[in-house]
Structures are given as C-alpha cells and as structure tokens.
Design a protein around this motif. Structure first.
Motif, PDB file in Angstrom:
ATOM      1  N   LEU A  66       7.914  11.277  -8.625  1.00  0.00           N
ATOM      2  CA  LEU A  66       8.155  12.683  -8.872  1.00  0.00           C
ATOM      3  C   LEU A  66       7.620  13.536  -7.717  1.00  0.00           C
ATOM      4  O   LEU A  66       8.275  14.483  -7.304  1.00  0.00           O
ATOM      5  CB  LEU A  66       7.510  13.108 -10.191  1.00  0.00           C
ATOM      6  N   ARG A  67       6.394  13.191  -7.255  1.00  0.00           N
ATOM      7  CA  ARG A  67       5.834  13.903  -6.103  1.00  0.00           C
ATOM      8  C   ARG A  67       4.613  13.158  -5.587  1.00  0.00           C
ATOM      9  O   ARG A  67       3.995  12.379  -6.312  1.00  0.00           O
ATOM     10  CB  ARG A  67       5.468  15.333  -6.464  1.00  0.00           C
ATOM     11  N   LYS A  68       4.294  13.420  -4.332  1.00  0.00           N
ATOM     12  CA  LYS A  68       3.130  12.808  -3.703  1.00  0.00           C
ATOM     13  C   LYS A  68       1.873  13.535  -4.158  1.00  0.00           C
ATOM     14  O   LYS A  68       1.817  14.764  -4.169  1.00  0.00           O
ATOM     15  CB  LYS A  68       3.276  12.895  -2.177  1.00  0.00           C
ATOM     16  N   LEU A  69       0.857  12.758  -4.553  1.00  0.00           N
ATOM     17  CA  LEU A  69      -0.422  13.327  -4.971  1.00  0.00           C
ATOM     18  C   LEU A  69      -1.461  13.287  -3.866  1.00  0.00           C
ATOM     19  O   LEU A  69      -2.323  14.150  -3.800  1.00  0.00           O
ATOM     20  CB  LEU A  69      -0.961  12.580  -6.195  1.00  0.00           C
ATOM     21  N   GLY A  70      -1.411  12.267  -3.037  1.00  0.00           N
ATOM     22  CA  GLY A  70      -2.412  12.144  -1.990  1.00  0.00           C
ATOM     23  C   GLY A  70      -2.176  10.944  -1.107  1.00  0.00           C
ATOM     24  O   GLY A  70      -1.235  10.171  -1.311  1.00  0.00           O
ATOM     25  N   GLN A  71      -3.056  10.802  -0.128  1.00  0.00           N
ATOM     26  CA  GLN A  71      -2.942   9.724   0.846  1.00  0.00           C
ATOM     27  C   GLN A  71      -4.327   9.323   1.288  1.00  0.00           C
ATOM     28  O   GLN A  71      -5.216  10.171   1.394  1.00  0.00           O
ATOM     29  CB  GLN A  71      -2.127  10.203   2.049  1.00  0.00           C
ATOM     30  N   GLY A 121      -2.995   3.700   1.813  1.00  0.00           N
ATOM     31  CA  GLY A 121      -1.660   4.033   1.357  1.00  0.00           C
ATOM     32  C   GLY A 121      -1.558   5.421   0.765  1.00  0.00           C
ATOM     33  O   GLY A 121      -2.363   6.300   1.055  1.00  0.00           O
ATOM     34  N   GLN A 122      -0.560   5.575  -0.109  1.00  0.00           N
ATOM     35  CA  GLN A 122      -0.264   6.859  -0.717  1.00  0.00           C
ATOM     36  C   GLN A 122      -0.279   6.709  -2.237  1.00  0.00           C
ATOM     37  O   GLN A 122      -0.057   5.625  -2.763  1.00  0.00           O
ATOM     38  CB  GLN A 122       1.116   7.376  -0.298  1.00  0.00           C
ATOM     39  N   VAL A 123      -0.491   7.848  -2.915  1.00  0.00           N
ATOM     40  CA  VAL A 123      -0.451   7.879  -4.376  1.00  0.00           C
ATOM     41  C   VAL A 123       0.574   8.935  -4.791  1.00  0.00           C
ATOM     42  O   VAL A 123       0.571  10.049  -4.273  1.00  0.00           O
ATOM     43  CB  VAL A 123      -1.834   8.206  -4.982  1.00  0.00           C
ATOM     44  N   TYR A 124       1.447   8.541  -5.705  1.00  0.00           N
ATOM     45  CA  TYR A 124       2.504   9.417  -6.197  1.00  0.00           C
ATOM     46  C   TYR A 124       2.403   9.571  -7.707  1.00  0.00           C
ATOM     47  O   TYR A 124       1.949   8.653  -8.403  1.00  0.00           O
ATOM     48  CB  TYR A 124       3.887   8.820  -5.875  1.00  0.00           C
ATOM     49  N   LEU A 125       2.849  10.696  -8.193  1.00  0.00           N
ATOM     50  CA  LEU A 125       3.079  10.865  -9.621  1.00  0.00           C
ATOM     51  C   LEU A 125       4.475  10.302  -9.863  1.00  0.00           C
ATOM     52  O   LEU A 125       5.433  10.700  -9.196  1.00  0.00           O
ATOM     53  CB  LEU A 125       3.025  12.350 -10.014  1.00  0.00           C
ATOM     54  N   ALA A 126       4.571   9.359 -10.791  1.00  0.00           N
ATOM     55  CA  ALA A 126       5.850   8.692 -11.049  1.00  0.00           C
ATOM     56  C   ALA A 126       6.096   8.616 -12.552  1.00  0.00           C
ATOM     57  O   ALA A 126       5.165   8.733 -13.348  1.00  0.00           O
ATOM     58  CB  ALA A 126       5.828   7.288 -10.450  1.00  0.00           C
ATOM     59  N   ARG A 127       7.337   8.406 -12.923  1.00  0.00           N
ATOM     60  CA  ARG A 127       7.683   8.245 -14.327  1.00  0.00           C
ATOM     61  C   ARG A 127       8.036   6.782 -14.566  1.00  0.00           C
ATOM     62  O   ARG A 127       8.918   6.228 -13.898  1.00  0.00           O
ATOM     63  CB  ARG A 127       8.860   9.129 -14.712  1.00  0.00           C
ATOM     64  N   GLN A 128       7.350   6.172 -15.511  1.00  0.00           N
ATOM     65  CA  GLN A 128       7.645   4.812 -15.914  1.00  0.00           C
ATOM     66  C   GLN A 128       8.857   4.903 -16.843  1.00  0.00           C
ATOM     67  O   GLN A 128       8.790   5.541 -17.897  1.00  0.00           O
ATOM     68  CB  GLN A 128       6.412   4.204 -16.613  1.00  0.00           C
ATOM     69  N   LEU A 129       9.963   4.335 -16.434  1.00  0.00           N
ATOM     70  CA  LEU A 129      11.247   4.590 -17.093  1.00  0.00           C
ATOM     71  C   LEU A 129      11.359   4.051 -18.516  1.00  0.00           C
ATOM     72  O   LEU A 129      11.829   4.755 -19.397  1.00  0.00           O
ATOM     73  CB  LEU A 129      12.389   4.049 -16.230  1.00  0.00           C
ATOM     74  N   SER A 130      10.946   2.828 -18.761  1.00  0.00           N
ATOM     75  CA  SER A 130      11.178   2.250 -20.090  1.00  0.00           C
ATOM     76  C   SER A 130      10.331   2.913 -21.172  1.00  0.00           C
ATOM     77  O   SER A 130      10.755   3.004 -22.319  1.00  0.00           O
ATOM     78  CB  SER A 130      10.940   0.741 -20.071  1.00  0.00           C
ATOM     79  N   GLY A 187       9.293  -5.525  -1.344  1.00  0.00           N
ATOM     80  CA  GLY A 187       8.355  -5.542  -0.224  1.00  0.00           C
ATOM     81  C   GLY A 187       7.237  -4.514  -0.315  1.00  0.00           C
ATOM     82  O   GLY A 187       6.353  -4.487   0.534  1.00  0.00           O
ATOM     83  N   LEU A 188       7.249  -3.665  -1.340  1.00  0.00           N
ATOM     84  CA  LEU A 188       6.193  -2.658  -1.527  1.00  0.00           C
ATOM     85  C   LEU A 188       5.171  -3.159  -2.528  1.00  0.00           C
ATOM     86  O   LEU A 188       5.519  -3.544  -3.647  1.00  0.00           O
ATOM     87  CB  LEU A 188       6.775  -1.331  -2.045  1.00  0.00           C
ATOM     88  N   ARG A 189       3.916  -3.180  -2.120  1.00  0.00           N
ATOM     89  CA  ARG A 189       2.822  -3.518  -3.038  1.00  0.00           C
ATOM     90  C   ARG A 189       2.411  -2.257  -3.760  1.00  0.00           C
ATOM     91  O   ARG A 189       2.254  -1.201  -3.147  1.00  0.00           O
ATOM     92  CB  ARG A 189       1.627  -4.061  -2.258  1.00  0.00           C
ATOM     93  N   TYR A 190       2.245  -2.343  -5.077  1.00  0.00           N
ATOM     94  CA  TYR A 190       1.939  -1.158  -5.860  1.00  0.00           C
ATOM     95  C   TYR A 190       0.882  -1.442  -6.917  1.00  0.00           C
ATOM     96  O   TYR A 190       0.637  -2.588  -7.288  1.00  0.00           O
ATOM     97  CB  TYR A 190       3.200  -0.617  -6.539  1.00  0.00           C
ATOM     98  N   MET A 191       0.287  -0.359  -7.383  1.00  0.00           N
ATOM     99  CA  MET A 191      -0.629  -0.370  -8.501  1.00  0.00           C
ATOM    100  C   MET A 191      -0.261   0.832  -9.357  1.00  0.00           C
ATOM    101  O   MET A 191      -0.211   1.954  -8.857  1.00  0.00           O
ATOM    102  CB  MET A 191      -2.068  -0.242  -7.990  1.00  0.00           C
ATOM    103  N   ALA A 192       0.072   0.602 -10.622  1.00  0.00           N
ATOM    104  CA  ALA A 192       0.386   1.693 -11.541  1.00  0.00           C
ATOM    105  C   ALA A 192      -0.876   1.998 -12.344  1.00  0.00           C
ATOM    106  O   ALA A 192      -1.464   1.114 -12.953  1.00  0.00           O
ATOM    107  CB  ALA A 192       1.528   1.301 -12.472  1.00  0.00           C
ATOM    108  N   LEU A 193      -1.275   3.257 -12.302  1.00  0.00           N
ATOM    109  CA  LEU A 193      -2.536   3.674 -12.906  1.00  0.00           C
ATOM    110  C   LEU A 193      -2.311   4.794 -13.909  1.00  0.00           C
ATOM    111  O   LEU A 193      -1.364   5.563 -13.804  1.00  0.00           O
ATOM    112  CB  LEU A 193      -3.493   4.191 -11.817  1.00  0.00           C
TER     113      LEU A 193
END
Length: 76
Positions: free
Chosen positions: A1-6, A10-19, A69-75
């Motif tokens: 949805l938008r970038k929160l910080g860096q 890496g970077q942290v984004y606000l995202a929507r978990q779809l399911s 190829g993107l490593r992620y962590m959902a928090l």
C-alpha cells in the motif's frame, strides 16, 4: 500500500494480506543482499528471534519466506 521506512537491510511497507484482508508490515530484504549468505542468515535469525519474543510492545511475525527472489518477513 505504501512505504513505511528503510534501513540497512531493506525496506518496510504497509501491505494487505489478500486472503485474510488485513494489513501487515512487510519487510523486504534489499535485492543486493539476496545472495549474501551472511545477510540471509541474519534476516532469518531476526525473524526467529522476533517469533520467540512474546510481549505487548513487540510485533508478531506472521511469516518469513521468499517469493520471486524477494526475501520477506510479514509482521503485525
């Protein structure tokens, strides 16, 4: 949805978990660190450490993994 910080890894984004239709903080490891074994171990160790912590002021880890190829962590 938008970038929160860096930060350094890496970077942290606000995202929507779809399911489940909820918002999460999505931490992405920088692409330039994706093939760095030390950075990968550190990213995984961070996820495991946060997952073990239980406190009202510490976010929960919902998932850690890799996609396209993107490593992620959902928090929380």
């Amino acid at each position: 949805l938008r970038k929160l910080g860096q930060g350094g890894m890496g970077q942290v984004y606000l995202a929507r978990q779809l399911s489940l239709k909820w918002e999460v903080a999505l931490k992405l490891l920088s692409a330039d660190l994706a093939n760095n074994p030390t950075a990968l171990k550190r990213f995984q160790a961070e996820a495991e450490a946060v997952a073990r912590a239980t406190h009202a002021n510490i976010v929960q880890v919902y998932a850690v993994g890799e996609s396209d190829g993107l490593r992620y962590m959902a928090l929380e």
